[in-house]
Design a protein around this motif. Structure first.
Motif, mmCIF file in Angstrom:
data_model
loop_
_atom_site.group_PDB
_atom_site.id
_atom_site.type_symbol
_atom_site.label_atom_id
_atom_site.label_comp_id
_atom_site.label_asym_id
_atom_site.label_seq_id
_atom_site.Cartn_x
_atom_site.Cartn_y
_atom_site.Cartn_z
ATOM 1 N N CYS A 1 17.946 13.953 6.136
ATOM 2 C CA CYS A 1 18.660 12.302 5.745
ATOM 3 C C CYS A 1 17.415 11.749 6.543
ATOM 4 O O CYS A 1 16.992 11.866 7.739
ATOM 5 N N GLN A 2 16.230 11.344 5.017
ATOM 6 C CA GLN A 2 14.934 10.854 5.966
ATOM 7 C C GLN A 2 14.520 9.452 6.139
ATOM 8 O O GLN A 2 13.216 9.086 6.316
ATOM 9 N N GLN A 3 15.176 8.607 5.341
ATOM 10 C CA GLN A 3 14.932 7.283 6.032
ATOM 11 C C GLN A 3 16.098 6.602 5.802
ATOM 12 O O GLN A 3 17.299 6.821 5.729
ATOM 13 N N PRO A 4 16.111 5.250 6.466
ATOM 14 C CA PRO A 4 14.650 4.982 7.066
ATOM 15 C C PRO A 4 14.797 5.396 8.769
ATOM 16 O O PRO A 4 15.044 6.801 8.985
ATOM 17 N N HIS B 1 12.387 2.650 2.587
ATOM 18 C CA HIS B 1 10.652 2.629 1.936
ATOM 19 C C HIS B 1 9.986 3.416 2.466
ATOM 20 O O HIS B 1 8.501 2.602 3.249
ATOM 21 N N ALA B 2 9.881 4.397 3.690
ATOM 22 C CA ALA B 2 9.147 5.065 4.674
ATOM 23 C C ALA B 2 8.702 6.065 4.330
ATOM 24 O O ALA B 2 9.242 6.682 5.265
ATOM 25 N N ILE C 1 0.791 -0.905 0.109
ATOM 26 C CA ILE C 1 -0.493 0.146 0.251
ATOM 27 C C ILE C 1 0.642 1.024 0.149
ATOM 28 O O ILE C 1 0.137 2.168 -0.630
ATOM 29 N N VAL C 2 2.301 1.550 0.574
ATOM 30 C CA VAL C 2 2.866 2.647 0.975
ATOM 31 C C VAL C 2 4.169 2.111 0.690
ATOM 32 O O VAL C 2 4.504 0.805 0.171
ATOM 33 N N ASP C 3 4.803 3.399 0.459
ATOM 34 C CA ASP C 3 6.437 3.261 -0.159
ATOM 35 C C ASP C 3 6.603 4.454 0.270
ATOM 36 O O ASP C 3 6.342 5.139 1.197
ATOM 37 N N SER C 4 8.368 4.400 -0.355
ATOM 38 C CA SER C 4 8.345 5.816 0.052
ATOM 39 C C SER C 4 8.137 7.389 -0.325
ATOM 40 O O SER C 4 8.476 7.867 0.189
ATOM 41 N N GLN C 5 7.952 6.640 -2.011
ATOM 42 C CA GLN C 5 6.722 8.197 -3.004
ATOM 43 C C GLN C 5 5.197 8.117 -2.325
ATOM 44 O O GLN C 5 5.238 9.384 -2.631
#
Length: 526
Positions: free
Chosen positions: A283-286, A266-267, A211-215
């Protein structure tokens, strides 16, 4: 009618001459056992559903709905005449008699999906008989019966071929999945329902909803309502009511929905609504492993999931985690030192803590194979390892006593447009797994339609018919599978045309990935 013997693997079955002809044994996926003759009968005007000899009442209406879809499918939107005055009653089928043993209509993993479908050589009145342990086995029987039916343009009636016949059938694997990805491109609810319909035609039984991912984060989460601020746009979202509608729609067709949140990588989209989930703005992920709020959000998501996604399993991802952000962000690096953890150990900590949260909500867990590759012995025994990278991983997983789903990307990734349907058909989940106890730990397989390069304009023709080729591998007993895909080309071509007739945009077989017809001609020859 001339007949010949045709060998599928090691089992001998009858096939009519002309593998793509309407009078051939064009069943997909091939059942476990088939015997048949060459008579043709016709559906009467009053062809209906009955339960003589069964205590099953269909209180949920699942079978009634499935029967209505059967009639719609075999008529294919043509106007049927059903003027039986020109026919002797001995050639008219009066209805479908269903005997179901279990009153329990709850759909869960491992539900009995077996059935027996038969029509006798003689009888008056004439009936189709369908026996199953559960309504979900009966639904599969309806799908098989629909493939024996044909709308005849001369009589304007529905013909039923290959009579008398007896079909005894049960799936090879309990988990037969298809992944769709609504984070890279949004898919409309009608499109998702089309995918579910085609899955039912193919006897696939798990919709893995990435359903959800980085984008993007398109799903409403009531516990944390700002999460779907990460959607591509306000119009490209799903409410929880939408999700419940998809789950119910799938369940009534015998399909479970496996929901996935892919953590801790991926979040990136999570932080659009809640920036504190990012280690930093730069620096937004993980996700921030040092922040207790991260795990409160995961707990809230899974709490909301439990009210809608009733399947035994939830997918927690865990793949492709680049942990360097944790070391380069001052407050996270400080937390790592205080807890005596390096980046790799923090990755393990995150995955195992997310697993415990899922377990607390009554879920068993699916994780991508990197979690096993990095710290397999630490995973919960209720983990199913989802193989996608290495061909030998399934063998290693079951050797350690864990369950496995096979989706090796070289053969079962639908976004790999150079992978042909023949490759999909010949991919064997039990390769080099010889011990029966270990074979049982491979609960099945899944084809994956990653969404970077598909949207509503090309989704279906990218999935079908290649996903159907894998569906026979997952349904049909190994000994009945063709050792050469050339031997099933006619049947699969016929099934592809059937999908087209039912409104599913399945691409021609002649080419890799999704291709268009290259010249005028019959659907059955493409």
């Amino acid at each position: 009618m001339k007949v010949r013997f045709f060998c599928l693997g090691f089992t001998l079955v009858w096939l009519a001459v002309g593998c793509a002809g309407i009078h051939g044994l064009n069943l997909w996926p091939m059942p476990k056992s088939v015997s048949h003759g060459g008579q043709t009968l016709y559906m009467s005007k009053d062809f209906g559903l009955r339960y003589e000899g069964s205590n099953y009442t269909d209180a949920s209406g699942i079978l009634k709905d499935g029967f209505a879809r059967l009639l719609d499918g075999v008529e294919a939107d043509h106007v049927a005449d059903y003027n039986s005055t020109h026919f002797d009653h001995s050639v008219l089928l009066q209805g479908l008699n269903v005997i179901i043993s279990s009153f329990n209509d709850q759909l869960q993993f491992g539900v009995d999906e077996s059935y027996k479908l038969s029509i006798a050589a003689t009888g008056n009145p004439r009936y189709v008989y369908l026996e199953a342990q559960t309504v979900y086995g009966a639904l599969h029987g309806l799908q098989t019966f629909s493939q024996l039916c044909h709308f005849d343009f001369t009589t304007r009636m529905v013909e039923v071929h290959q009579i008398p016949f007896t079909i005894i059938d049960t799936p090879r694997f309990s988990y037969r999945g298809l992944l769709i990805d609504t984070a890279r491109h949004y898919q409309s609810l009608p499109m998702i329902k089309n995918v579910i319909d085609a899955m039912a035609y193919s006897k696939l039984n798990v919709l893995h909803w990435h359903i959800v991912d980085s984008q993007s984060f398109p799903l409403e989460i009531p516990s944390y309502p700002k999460l779907w601020n990460g959607a591509f746009s306000p119009s490209e979202r799903y409410t929880m009511a939408d999700a419940a509608e998809i789950v119910q729609y799938a369940q009534r067709r015998g399909i479970n929905v496996l929901a996935e949140i892919d953590v801790p990588g991926h979040a990136l989209s999570w932080g659009t609504g809640y920036p504190s989930l990012w280690p930093s703005r730069d620096c937004q992920q993980p996700l921030d492993v040092s922040n207790e709020f991260t795990f409160k959000v995961i707990d809230g998501i899974l709490s909301d999931f439990r009210k809608v996604f009733e399947f035994r399993f939830v997918h927690l991802g865990g793949d492709e985690v680049n942990t360097s952000c944790w070391s380069t962000t001052a407050h996270v690096n400080k937390w790592l030192r205080e807890h005596h953890l390096n980046e790799s150990e923090a990755y393990q900590y995150f995955v195992l803590r997310a697993q415990n949260i899922a377990l607390s909500h009554g879920y068993e867990i699916v994780n991508w194979e990197e979690t096993f590759n990095n710290f397999g012995s630490k995973l919960s025994p209720k983990t199913v390892v989802h193989n996608w990278l290495g061909r030998g991983v399934a063998q290693q997983v079951v050797g350690k006593g864990l369950r496995c789903i096979v989706s090796n990307q070289d053969k079962w990734y639908l976004d790999h447009l150079d992978t042909t349907w023949q490759d999909f058909y010949m991919n064997e989940p039990l390769t080099n797994i010889t011990y029966p106890t270990q074979q049982k730990l491979v609960i099945g397989g899944e084809v994956c339609m990653w969404g970077e390069h598909v949207d509503g304009s090309d989704l279906e023709q990218t999935i079908w018919p290649r996903a159907a080729a894998a569906a026979e591998r997952l349904w049909t007993p190994y000994e009945n599978l063709a050792t050469d895909p050339k031997k099933v080309t006619g049947r699969l071509a016929h099934f592809r045309c059937l999908l087209n007739q039912r409104g599913i945009a399945a691409a021609p077989l002649a080419g890799p990935g999704r291709v268009a017809p290259d010249e005028p001609g019959s659907c059955y020859k493409q």
